[in-house]
Write an enzyme that holds these catalytic residues in place. Structure first.
Site, PDB file in Angstrom:
ATOM      1  N   ASP A   1       0.827  -1.207   0.000  1.00 15.94           N
ATOM      2  CA  ASP A   1       0.000   0.000   0.000  1.00 15.94           C
ATOM      3  C   ASP A   1       0.861   1.258   0.000  1.00 15.94           C
ATOM      4  OD1 ASP A   1       0.881  -0.195   2.610  1.00 15.94           O
ATOM      5  OD2 ASP A   1      -1.105  -0.093   3.533  1.00 15.94           O
ATOM      6  N   SER A   2       2.180   1.083   0.072  1.00 16.50           N
ATOM      7  CA  SER A   2       3.105   2.194  -0.151  1.00 16.50           C
ATOM      8  C   SER A   2       2.926   2.782  -1.547  1.00 16.50           C
ATOM      9  CB  SER A   2       4.550   1.726   0.043  1.00 16.50           C
ATOM     10  OG  SER A   2       4.800   0.537  -0.678  1.00 16.50           O
TER      11      SER A   2
ATOM     12  N   ASP B   1      -1.065  -6.143  -0.219  1.00 20.95           N
ATOM     13  CA  ASP B   1      -1.460  -5.499   1.032  1.00 20.95           C
ATOM     14  C   ASP B   1      -2.967  -5.268   1.079  1.00 20.95           C
ATOM     15  OD1 ASP B   1       0.642  -5.132   2.781  1.00 20.95           O
ATOM     16  OD2 ASP B   1       1.253  -3.209   1.937  1.00 20.95           O
TER      17      ASP B   1
ATOM     18  N   LYS C   1      -1.391  -9.438   2.849  1.00 24.31           N
ATOM     19  CA  LYS C   1      -0.695  -8.982   4.047  1.00 24.31           C
ATOM     20  C   LYS C   1      -1.577  -8.006   4.789  1.00 24.31           C
ATOM     21  CE  LYS C   1       2.854  -6.040   3.990  1.00 24.31           C
ATOM     22  NZ  LYS C   1       2.394  -4.959   4.917  1.00 24.31           N
TER      23      LYS C   1
ATOM     24  N   GLU D   1      -1.771  -5.638   8.648  1.00 25.65           N
ATOM     25  CA  GLU D   1      -1.003  -5.095   9.758  1.00 25.65           C
ATOM     26  C   GLU D   1      -1.680  -5.391  11.086  1.00 25.65           C
ATOM     27  OE1 GLU D   1      -0.254  -0.952   9.116  1.00 25.65           O
ATOM     28  OE2 GLU D   1       0.681  -1.271   7.156  1.00 25.65           O
TER      29      GLU D   1
ATOM     30  N   GLU E   1       8.931  -4.413  11.103  1.00 27.41           N
ATOM     31  CA  GLU E   1       9.339  -3.117  10.576  1.00 27.41           C
ATOM     32  C   GLU E   1       9.798  -2.173  11.673  1.00 27.41           C
ATOM     33  OE1 GLU E   1       7.884   0.630   7.760  1.00 27.41           O
ATOM     34  OE2 GLU E   1       6.669  -1.199   7.861  1.00 27.41           O
TER      35      GLU E   1
END
Length: 281
Positions: free
Chosen positions: A49-50, A88, A118, A120, A186
């Site tokens: 999602d970056s 993501d 993925k 978080e 991270e």
């Protein structure tokens, strides 16, 4: 080329089996051309999602939508043959509960062809991860600095220093026990990442963590040096393509203004003089 020697498309079990073995090579990709470049060398390609910040100019990942992730996932899928593709889940697409997470993850998998998603979060997401894994959705977890929670953290700060390290450790243990097949660590202290890697049974993939992690991931644009104004400590610049591109664009603009481009070899005559590569010159 990755040292695994496999020619088939890698799967989540393949990645899980690499625990403690040759480190996993992971990079982000958002487009078909970049996917083709990284595929021969990577074990995991992450459609992160970056992309919101890297390609869309957004201030954070929070404005990234499910539709954006699907569009970029489809582009990356067209460029991959070997690497495991992970997409993501964007902010707001899974936090409501396991059912919402499954509904959106199933859509992502169906529409992009990715093999895993993925998400978080640690202990708070363990139930959701277990729910997804039990229903055929492989999950890569992500703990430590979780960018979607940047407002909670007060910025992109190192997580897990001092007594706070136990929180990150519990998060990692929780996602491993919930059947995530790997976990991103991270921006956590090196000693903490080293300890977690030794304690959990699934691969750890570090970004700003430790060389002892079971793999490493970077944003491809960062490691290629496409942006001169973004130099986080944990990124090694393997090239300075931003500077090279700027020089090339400057030279192009100069030649156009001086009418040096296009030159004779770049334009077409009234009558084809020769044939080069099957195209009339």
């Amino acid at each position: 080329m990755s040292t695994t020697g496999a020619s088939k498309t890698l799967t989540p079990p393949d990645i899980a089996a690499r625990k403690g073995n040759t480190p996993l090579v992971c990079l982000t990709a958002y487009t078909t051309p970049i996917a083709r470049l990284v595929d021969p060398h990577c074990d995991v390609v992450l459609v992160g999602d970056s992309v919101g910040m890297v390609l869309h100019g957004l201030p954070s990942t929070l404005d990234v939508t499910l539709e954006m992730m699907i569009m970029h996932g489809q582009a990356v899928r067209r460029g991959l043959e070997r690497a495991l593709m992970v997409v993501d889940m964007p902010f707001g697409s899974y936090e409501e509960g396991p059912e919402q997470a499954f509904r959106n993850a199933a859509r992502v998998m169906a529409e992009t062809g990715c093999a895993a998603v993925k998400l978080e979060g640690g202990e708070a997401m363990a139930e959701t991860i277990r729910f997804l894994a039990a229903r055929g959705v492989p999950v890569m977890a992500h703990v430590g600095l979780t960018p979607q929670a940047v407002n909670i953290f007060g910025g992109y700060r190192v997580q897990g220093r001092g007594e706070d390290g136990e929180r990150i450790r519990r998060d990692a243990l929780a996602v491993a026990e919930a059947d995530a097949f790997a976990v991103v660590l991270e921006k956590v202290p090196e000693t903490l990442a080293r300890r977690i890697t030794g304690e959990i049974a699934i691969p750890t993939i570090g970004i700003g963590a430790s060389p002892t992690c079971d793999g490493q991931v970077l944003v491809v644009d960062d490691m290629l040096g496409l942006f001169s104004d973004f130099r986080p400590k944990f990124v090694k610049r393997y090239a300075e393509l931003g500077d090279a591109a700027s020089s090339a664009i400057t030279a192009y603009a100069h030649e156009v203004r001086e009418r040096r481009f296009p030159a004779a070899e770049h334009v077409f005559g009234d009558v084809p003089a020769t044939v080069k590569g099957g195209e009339a010159a």
